[in-house]
Scaffold this motif. Sequence first.
Motif, PDB file in Angstrom:
ATOM      1  N   ALA A  90     -13.059  19.283  55.449  1.00 50.95           N
ATOM      2  CA  ALA A  90     -12.514  18.294  56.360  1.00 50.95           C
ATOM      3  C   ALA A  90     -12.237  18.968  57.687  1.00 50.95           C
ATOM      4  N   ILE A  91     -12.599  18.285  58.768  1.00 50.98           N
ATOM      5  CA  ILE A  91     -12.493  18.892  60.093  1.00 50.98           C
ATOM      6  C   ILE A  91     -11.054  19.248  60.438  1.00 50.98           C
ATOM      7  N   THR A  92     -10.103  18.396  60.048  1.00 48.53           N
ATOM      8  CA  THR A  92      -8.675  18.673  60.247  1.00 48.53           C
ATOM      9  C   THR A  92      -7.905  18.104  59.062  1.00 48.53           C
ATOM     10  N   VAL A  93      -6.618  18.353  59.063  1.00 47.51           N
ATOM     11  CA  VAL A  93      -5.795  17.807  57.989  1.00 47.51           C
ATOM     12  C   VAL A  93      -5.053  16.549  58.415  1.00 47.51           C
ATOM     13  N   SER A  94      -5.231  16.139  59.697  1.00 41.78           N
ATOM     14  CA  SER A  94      -4.579  14.901  60.143  1.00 41.78           C
ATOM     15  C   SER A  94      -5.342  14.295  61.315  1.00 41.78           C
ATOM     16  N   SER A  95      -5.167  12.998  61.487  1.00 37.95           N
ATOM     17  CA  SER A  95      -5.797  12.322  62.622  1.00 37.95           C
ATOM     18  C   SER A  95      -5.155  12.774  63.930  1.00 37.95           C
ATOM     19  N   ALA A  96      -3.888  13.146  63.917  1.00 36.99           N
ATOM     20  CA  ALA A  96      -3.225  13.630  65.134  1.00 36.99           C
ATOM     21  C   ALA A  96      -3.898  14.917  65.624  1.00 36.99           C
ATOM     22  N   GLU A  97      -4.193  15.823  64.694  1.00 26.29           N
ATOM     23  CA  GLU A  97      -4.901  17.048  65.074  1.00 26.29           C
ATOM     24  C   GLU A  97      -6.268  16.718  65.655  1.00 26.29           C
ATOM     25  N   LEU A  98      -6.991  15.821  64.995  1.00 27.87           N
ATOM     26  CA  LEU A  98      -8.322  15.457  65.468  1.00 27.87           C
ATOM     27  C   LEU A  98      -8.259  14.801  66.844  1.00 27.87           C
ATOM     28  N   ASN A  99      -7.253  13.981  67.091  1.00 32.21           N
ATOM     29  CA  ASN A  99      -7.100  13.356  68.402  1.00 32.21           C
ATOM     30  C   ASN A  99      -6.899  14.408  69.491  1.00 32.21           C
ATOM     31  N   GLU A 100      -6.090  15.420  69.213  1.00 32.07           N
ATOM     32  CA  GLU A 100      -5.876  16.508  70.179  1.00 32.07           C
ATOM     33  C   GLU A 100      -7.172  17.266  70.436  1.00 32.07           C
ATOM     34  N   ILE A 101      -7.905  17.555  69.369  1.00 30.00           N
ATOM     35  CA  ILE A 101      -9.181  18.263  69.484  1.00 30.00           C
ATOM     36  C   ILE A 101     -10.157  17.462  70.333  1.00 30.00           C
ATOM     37  N   ASN A 102     -10.283  16.174  70.032  1.00 30.09           N
ATOM     38  CA  ASN A 102     -11.221  15.326  70.778  1.00 30.09           C
ATOM     39  C   ASN A 102     -10.840  15.239  72.253  1.00 30.09           C
ATOM     40  N   ALA A 103      -9.558  15.161  72.541  1.00 24.99           N
ATOM     41  CA  ALA A 103      -9.107  15.084  73.934  1.00 24.99           C
ATOM     42  C   ALA A 103      -9.457  16.374  74.683  1.00 24.99           C
ATOM     43  N   LEU A 104      -9.219  17.515  74.058  1.00 32.34           N
ATOM     44  CA  LEU A 104      -9.520  18.792  74.707  1.00 32.34           C
ATOM     45  C   LEU A 104     -11.029  18.976  74.876  1.00 32.34           C
ATOM     46  N   ALA A 105     -11.801  18.603  73.863  1.00 34.57           N
ATOM     47  CA  ALA A 105     -13.257  18.709  73.961  1.00 34.57           C
ATOM     48  C   ALA A 105     -13.774  17.848  75.109  1.00 34.57           C
ATOM     49  N   LYS A 106     -13.259  16.638  75.216  1.00 37.63           N
ATOM     50  CA  LYS A 106     -13.681  15.736  76.299  1.00 37.63           C
ATOM     51  C   LYS A 106     -13.318  16.325  77.656  1.00 37.63           C
ATOM     52  N   GLU A 107     -12.096  16.821  77.773  1.00 35.62           N
ATOM     53  CA  GLU A 107     -11.626  17.424  79.025  1.00 35.62           C
ATOM     54  C   GLU A 107     -12.516  18.582  79.455  1.00 35.62           C
ATOM     55  N   LYS A 108     -12.961  19.378  78.494  1.00 30.87           N
ATOM     56  CA  LYS A 108     -13.756  20.573  78.796  1.00 30.87           C
ATOM     57  C   LYS A 108     -15.263  20.326  78.753  1.00 30.87           C
ATOM     58  N   GLY A 109     -15.674  19.109  78.385  1.00 34.32           N
ATOM     59  CA  GLY A 109     -17.100  18.809  78.327  1.00 34.32           C
ATOM     60  C   GLY A 109     -17.810  19.532  77.197  1.00 34.32           C
ATOM     61  N   LEU A 110     -17.117  19.681  76.071  1.00 35.02           N
ATOM     62  CA  LEU A 110     -17.664  20.396  74.919  1.00 35.02           C
ATOM     63  C   LEU A 110     -17.880  19.437  73.750  1.00 35.02           C
ATOM     64  N   ILE A 111     -18.710  19.862  72.819  1.00 35.15           N
ATOM     65  CA  ILE A 111     -19.028  19.064  71.637  1.00 35.15           C
ATOM     66  C   ILE A 111     -18.312  19.646  70.427  1.00 35.15           C
ATOM     67  N   VAL A 112     -17.680  18.775  69.649  1.00 39.41           N
ATOM     68  CA  VAL A 112     -17.063  19.141  68.371  1.00 39.41           C
ATOM     69  C   VAL A 112     -17.606  18.169  67.337  1.00 39.41           C
ATOM     70  N   LYS A 113     -18.161  18.711  66.249  1.00 37.50           N
ATOM     71  CA  LYS A 113     -18.715  17.885  65.175  1.00 37.50           C
ATOM     72  C   LYS A 113     -18.265  18.422  63.822  1.00 37.50           C
ATOM     73  N   GLU A 114     -18.237  17.511  62.864  1.00 39.23           N
ATOM     74  CA  GLU A 114     -17.922  17.867  61.481  1.00 39.23           C
ATOM     75  C   GLU A 114     -19.226  17.998  60.707  1.00 39.23           C
ATOM     76  N   ALA A 115     -19.350  19.036  59.922  1.00 36.23           N
ATOM     77  CA  ALA A 115     -20.567  19.299  59.155  1.00 36.23           C
ATOM     78  C   ALA A 115     -20.615  18.386  57.922  1.00 36.23           C
ATOM     79  N   MET A 116     -21.176  17.211  58.109  1.00 38.33           N
ATOM     80  CA  MET A 116     -21.267  16.214  57.037  1.00 38.33           C
ATOM     81  C   MET A 116     -22.731  16.011  56.666  1.00 38.33           C
ATOM     82  N   THR A 117     -23.211  16.749  55.704  1.00 28.20           N
ATOM     83  CA  THR A 117     -24.628  16.670  55.322  1.00 28.20           C
ATOM     84  C   THR A 117     -24.998  15.327  54.722  1.00 28.20           C
TER      85      THR A 117
END
Length: 156
Positions: free
Chosen positions: A96-123
């Motif tokens: 699992a990419i994170t243990v909470s949606s709050a963590e994922l929201n922070e990650i997504n916000a920072l990735a967007k701010e920095k223009g970076l890609i974050v993905k979860e490895a879901m085969t």
Amino acid sequence: MKRLNWAILGPGSIAHQFAEGMQGLNREIYAVGARSLEKGQVFANQYGIENVYDDFDAMLADPMIDVVYIATPHSNHYEFIMKSLHNGKHVLAEKAITVSSAELNEINALAKEKGLIVKEAMTIFHMPLYKKLREIVDSGAIGKLKIIQVAFGSAK
């Protein structure tokens, strides 16, 4: 197109599958980070990786690394994803990419701010069965979908 330099953080069993997959695609892995230099060196030798780190912060600060594949226990993902993003790295993290949606929201916000890609490895999203199921649902052959209940497991 520039060839991306990948780093693996956490050379456990799932990381071996990732490294084998990268070899099958004729891709090189630039670095591996492990808690012990010895474990990292064994992994690096197996997959022809030149750079081995036993200091995760030093690895994440390496300007040659473009993308970090995080294969540590999911309880560490948030910390390592955030450090990767702060160091300007794209991230592919095991589930699992994170243990909470709050963590994922922070990650997504920072990735967007920095223009970076974050993905979860879901085969499972790329398995033929799921593509066929999507076709069936989209065709309307089984009527309007109201609920899906699914169980997924694997024997390791």
